[in-house]
Enzyme design. Sequence first.
Site, PDB file in Angstrom:
ATOM      1  N   GLU A   1       0.832  -1.203   0.000  1.00  0.00           N
ATOM      2  CA  GLU A   1       0.000   0.000   0.000  1.00  0.00           C
ATOM      3  C   GLU A   1       0.869   1.256   0.000  1.00  0.00           C
ATOM      4  O   GLU A   1       0.559   2.248  -0.666  1.00  0.00           O
ATOM      5  CB  GLU A   1      -0.932  -0.021   1.215  1.00  0.00           C
TER       6      GLU A   1
ATOM      7  N   GLU B   1      -3.661  -9.539   4.051  1.00  0.00           N
ATOM      8  CA  GLU B   1      -4.424  -9.231   5.267  1.00  0.00           C
ATOM      9  C   GLU B   1      -5.585 -10.189   5.513  1.00  0.00           C
ATOM     10  O   GLU B   1      -5.953 -10.446   6.671  1.00  0.00           O
ATOM     11  CB  GLU B   1      -4.964  -7.798   5.205  1.00  0.00           C
TER      12      GLU B   1
END
Length: 696
Positions: free
Chosen positions: A106, A126
């Site tokens: 990210e 995640e």
Amino acid sequence: MSHLHYEVADGIAHITFQNPPVNGLGHSLRLALVNALDEAEENPEVKAVVMTGSERAFSGGADITEFGTPRSGWQPTLRTVIEIMEAFPKPIIAAIDGVCLGGGLELALGAHYRVAASRARIGLPEVKLGLLPGGGGTQRLPRLVGLERGLSMIVTGEHYTATRLADTPLLDRVVDTPVVEAAAAFAKEIVAQGAPLKRVRDIKIEELDAQAFLQVSRRNLAASSKHFPAPKLCLEAVAACVELPFDEGLKRERELFNTLMTSPESLALRHIFAAERAATKVPGVTRETPRREIRQVGVIGAGTMGGGIAMNFLNVGIPVTILEAKQEALDRGLATIRRNYENTMKKGRLTQNQVEERMALLTPTMSYDDLAQADLIIEAVFEDIGVKEAVFTTLDAIAKPGAILASNTSTLDLNIIAGFTKRPQDVIGLHFFSPANVMKLLEIVRGDQTSPEVLATSLDLAKTIAKKPVVSGVCDGFIGNRMLASYRAAADELLLHGASPAEIDRALENFGFAMGPYRVGDLAGLDIGWAIRKRRQAENPDLDLSCVADRICEAGRFGQKTGAGWYDYSAGNRKPKEDPIVTKMIDDFRAEKGITPRKFTAREIVERCVFALANEGARILEEGIALRASDIDIVYLNGYGFPAHHGGPMHYAQQVGLFNVVRSIKRYARLSDSAAAFWQPAPLLVKHLDSGEPLK
């Protein structure tokens, strides 16, 4: 600056993360990064920024130890850092090597450009922690790799090599040369060209039939992620990148992330993540503890277990000599190993050459002398102390000095086995779980005299062969099978008092177990447990240890391998069918014991079986057989099919509340004299109930 190195060379500001082992994006690193960017912005000599990590890791993502703590929300958060990067007036190039995962990816998506080493591994894992990317990953990644691939990466958590993503706008260059040098050269090019700054947030998603694709994906995920909300909410977050403006999509992502952060499923998966890492930390074993080199392995026994054990080493290129007493058994074992590999090849996971390479590492023998040069010898023979004695007496005579002698025993006293040798310091238990080439758990049993060197070598070897190790002390059944005995005792008590095998299995499978205890018994083979029960009855002649399972075995019903056990099985079909013959055996046994059957709810079935596990686990922990409560969870998750979304029996007990567990146990104890003998709360549970401290 803490946690990173900053320098300017030839008009390029180089920011290098230095937060080992994987450059986790904790608050200190985030703050240092923003300070470095501010310095680069203010310096007129700086024309561009190259941001990188190490050869091992650009960044492995968020610092998981900050989850649920105030530090996770301290400014600058990861989102703030990314916003600062996107608005930065000079080109920022992420130079990616090693792993670039989760928050690390990210962060890289917030850069204007990305240059990656071809070997770099990129992904958003995640979901494996019961979460979704919370730093804008669900909004940015599909804009660069497409909706279908982006959704797949997010809902599976799969890692991609940079080479696989080279055809997408995610990466501006994929190189085999040193990535920082390539990124610096690229930076100079775009500065010279006056190229515009590219912001991922400005990319418009133009996917044909996006809504139809999302609807199909919703149906598929509903079926495949029954117990896990994260994949479904990952999809909804990705859907927002199609349906909403970018900032609204970010807001939706954050709402869904917060929902998952407090979910019991995510708490369980994060517990497992931490527990697996804690399990390798063993008192008396440090980085400085010497290790022995394992270049050649011997395996005694070419049956299902021995062959599976051998495959673990063949898979990583370690030669194996496998021994059997008879040529027929040896030939059968080799044929099974080859068939297993060829089945894997048919599924596209191995090539013919790889099959042959692995088989070429396997040497069959019927002579113990051929094991004389092995660095590690593992016995996988019948679970009988007399048989073990014969094997280890022979090994003591022929094995070279320093060889590790390991037993795959699942219940027997390792100290007695070690006593059959003159080198008990070299003896250890390596308890593989069937099928040994598939199951991830390796229970490492440390005897009273097992040396730290042998233990350290075994822990490292577990990692080499992709197992999840847990160290156990010596007791009957160690951690896993000792707890299994209590679990089965609770199930058998239910069976005796009125529940059917199918009712018990169904309740536990709905709870999340892959199989209930009676289906597991049929799969593993009922004769193994029968032999253990007969040994224990001989050791305790004054006790009545008889049970329905003995009647099943006396009838020659040993499970799937005989076509009948607790259930019936059609030829070539593993689907269990209830059998009236078994129902009559159970009814007759109840009548002999003077028991009037009653009905049980699914909730009571689950509660009795799972609380029995936790209660025995607490005893094991109190006795020091297990080092920590989370080790017990790892054993049951990876060796016995405990549902991951409940985090293991000890974690589950604490989530339910120790007060409720102990109260239920006491309630069961009041039902009968025999129940009172079994249902006694472990002192450690009562102690922690009174103190309010969690089990550790």
